[in-house]
Structure formats: structure tokens, C-alpha cells
Design a protein around this motif. Structure first.
Motif, short mmCIF file in Angstrom:
data_model
loop_
_atom_site.label_atom_id
_atom_site.label_comp_id
_atom_site.label_asym_id
_atom_site.label_seq_id
_atom_site.Cartn_x
_atom_site.Cartn_y
_atom_site.Cartn_z
N GLU A 1 0.85 -1.20 0.00
CA GLU A 1 0.00 0.00 0.00
C GLU A 1 0.88 1.25 0.00
O GLU A 1 1.97 1.26 0.58
CB GLU A 1 -0.90 0.01 1.24
CG GLU A 1 -1.88 -1.12 1.31
CD GLU A 1 -3.05 -0.95 0.36
OE1 GLU A 1 -3.39 0.21 0.04
OE2 GLU A 1 -3.59 -1.98 -0.08
N GLU A 2 0.38 2.31 -0.60
CA GLU A 2 1.15 3.56 -0.74
C GLU A 2 1.65 4.08 0.60
O GLU A 2 2.80 4.49 0.72
CB GLU A 2 0.29 4.62 -1.45
CG GLU A 2 1.04 5.89 -1.78
CD GLU A 2 2.10 5.73 -2.86
OE1 GLU A 2 2.94 6.64 -2.97
OE2 GLU A 2 2.12 4.71 -3.58
N ASP B 1 2.29 2.48 3.37
CA ASP B 1 3.37 1.62 3.89
C ASP B 1 4.64 1.77 3.06
O ASP B 1 5.75 1.70 3.59
CB ASP B 1 2.93 0.16 3.90
CG ASP B 1 1.88 -0.12 4.95
OD1 ASP B 1 1.81 0.63 5.96
OD2 ASP B 1 1.11 -1.08 4.77
N GLN C 1 4.13 -8.23 4.91
CA GLN C 1 4.06 -8.47 3.47
C GLN C 1 4.90 -9.70 3.10
O GLN C 1 5.91 -9.97 3.74
CB GLN C 1 4.61 -7.26 2.71
CG GLN C 1 3.87 -5.99 2.91
CD GLN C 1 2.53 -6.00 2.21
OE1 GLN C 1 2.34 -6.67 1.20
NE2 GLN C 1 1.58 -5.28 2.77
#
Length: 169
Positions: free
Chosen positions: A29-30, A32, A152
Motif C-alpha cells: 500500500e502507498e 506503507d 508483506q
């Protein structure tokens, strides 16, 4: 050992590992991706920009052109993720062509350049090229640690995995 064969293999590994890492980073995600996670260059984005600066704007011109550019190690050369991804992949692909073009006598010679502080430097050519590839491994490792800390999935980037299956994306 044949220097061209050895460094060509390291260049291919560098491109392989860079591509695998960038593929994993695409899923982040942007928030993160840009969050300060305690890396030396703070975020995943900052660390990827540092790789672009160091490998492709400092070291590549030193080896390929004998140039000594000056750019801040923490410069943000690309703010957009897609363009940064593309430039890192393109840059990694150039190293193998450069290695193939190095004359045999160069491998035992020196790389002369001017440091970021303006000082003259002369380092062993082959060992300094090894530094470039080791540097990339170091920072890719930092990014995989950040990915893991964020929950992730991370690709296996060890050199031995490349040796076992270099064609696997």
C-alpha cells in the motif's frame, strides 16, 4: 577465475534480485511504501531511490564513462513508483552489457574517480565493482526486512536461489 564470467553472473543476479524485489514491492500500500520504517533512507521508497542514485547515477557513470557525478545519496530522483520501478529495472540491465565490454587489462587495474566530497580516489577496479553489487544486496535486504515487518510476503533473494533457478522470475 574469469572476471567477465564472474561479474556477468553477479550483474545477472543483481537484475534478477532487483526484479523480484520490485515485484513484491508493487503489492505494498502507498502509505506503507512511503512510511518511515527506520531504514537508513527511512522508507522503502527512500531506499529504492538511494539504489537508483548509488548504482545508476554514481557508480555506473564512474565505471562506464570515467565520470564523477555529484548527487546526494538521499536524493529523490523519482517520486512516482512506476517510473522508479522502471528505471531500477532498466539500470540493472545495463550492468551486464558494461561488464562484457570491459577490456581484460582493466580487471587488475584501478578505478579512478572523484568522491562526493571532491577528493581524488583510486580503488581496485574489480573489488569496487563487487562493492556495487554487494551494496545492492545490502539495501534489498533492508527492504525485505521492512516488508516482513509490515506483514508483506517477501521473495527469496539469496544468491544461491538465483544459482538454482536463474530463469525463475
Amino acid at each position: 577465475m574469469d572476471a567477465v564470467a564472474h561479474f556477468s553472473q553477479l550483474a545477472r543476479y543483481n537484475a534478477w534480485a532487483t526484479a523480484r524485489l520490485l515485484d513484491a514491492v508493487r503489492a505494498v500500500e502507498e502509505a506503507d511504501y512511503r512510511r518511515d520504517v527506520g531504514l537508513f533512507f527511512k522508507s522503502i521508497h527512500g531506499t529504492l531511490n538511494h539504489l537508483l542514485v548509488a548504482e545508476h547515477h554514481l557508480w555506473y557513470p564512474r565505471f562506464a564513462e570515467g565520470a564523477s557525478p555529484r548527487v546526494a545519496l538521499d536524493a529523490e530522483l523519482e517520486s512516482g513508483r512506476a517510473r522508479l520501478d522502471a528505471r531500477l529495472r532498466e539500470g540493472a540491465a545495463r550492468w551486464e552489457r558494461l561488464v562484457a565490454a570491459v577490456p581484460a587489462e582493466r580487471w587488475d587495474g584501478a578505478l579512478d574517480y572523484t568522491t562526493m566530497r571532491g577528493d581524488a580516489a583510486s580503488l581496485p577496479f574489480a573489488a569496487t565493482l563487487a562493492h556495487v553489487f554487494n551494496h545492492g544486496t545490502h539495501h534489498r535486504g533492508q527492504i525485505t526486512a521492512a516488508l516482513t515487518a509490515q506483514g508483506q510476503p517477501c521473495p527469496a533473494l539469496d544468491f544461491v536461489y538465483y544459482l538454482q533457478n536463474p530463469s525463475q522470475p
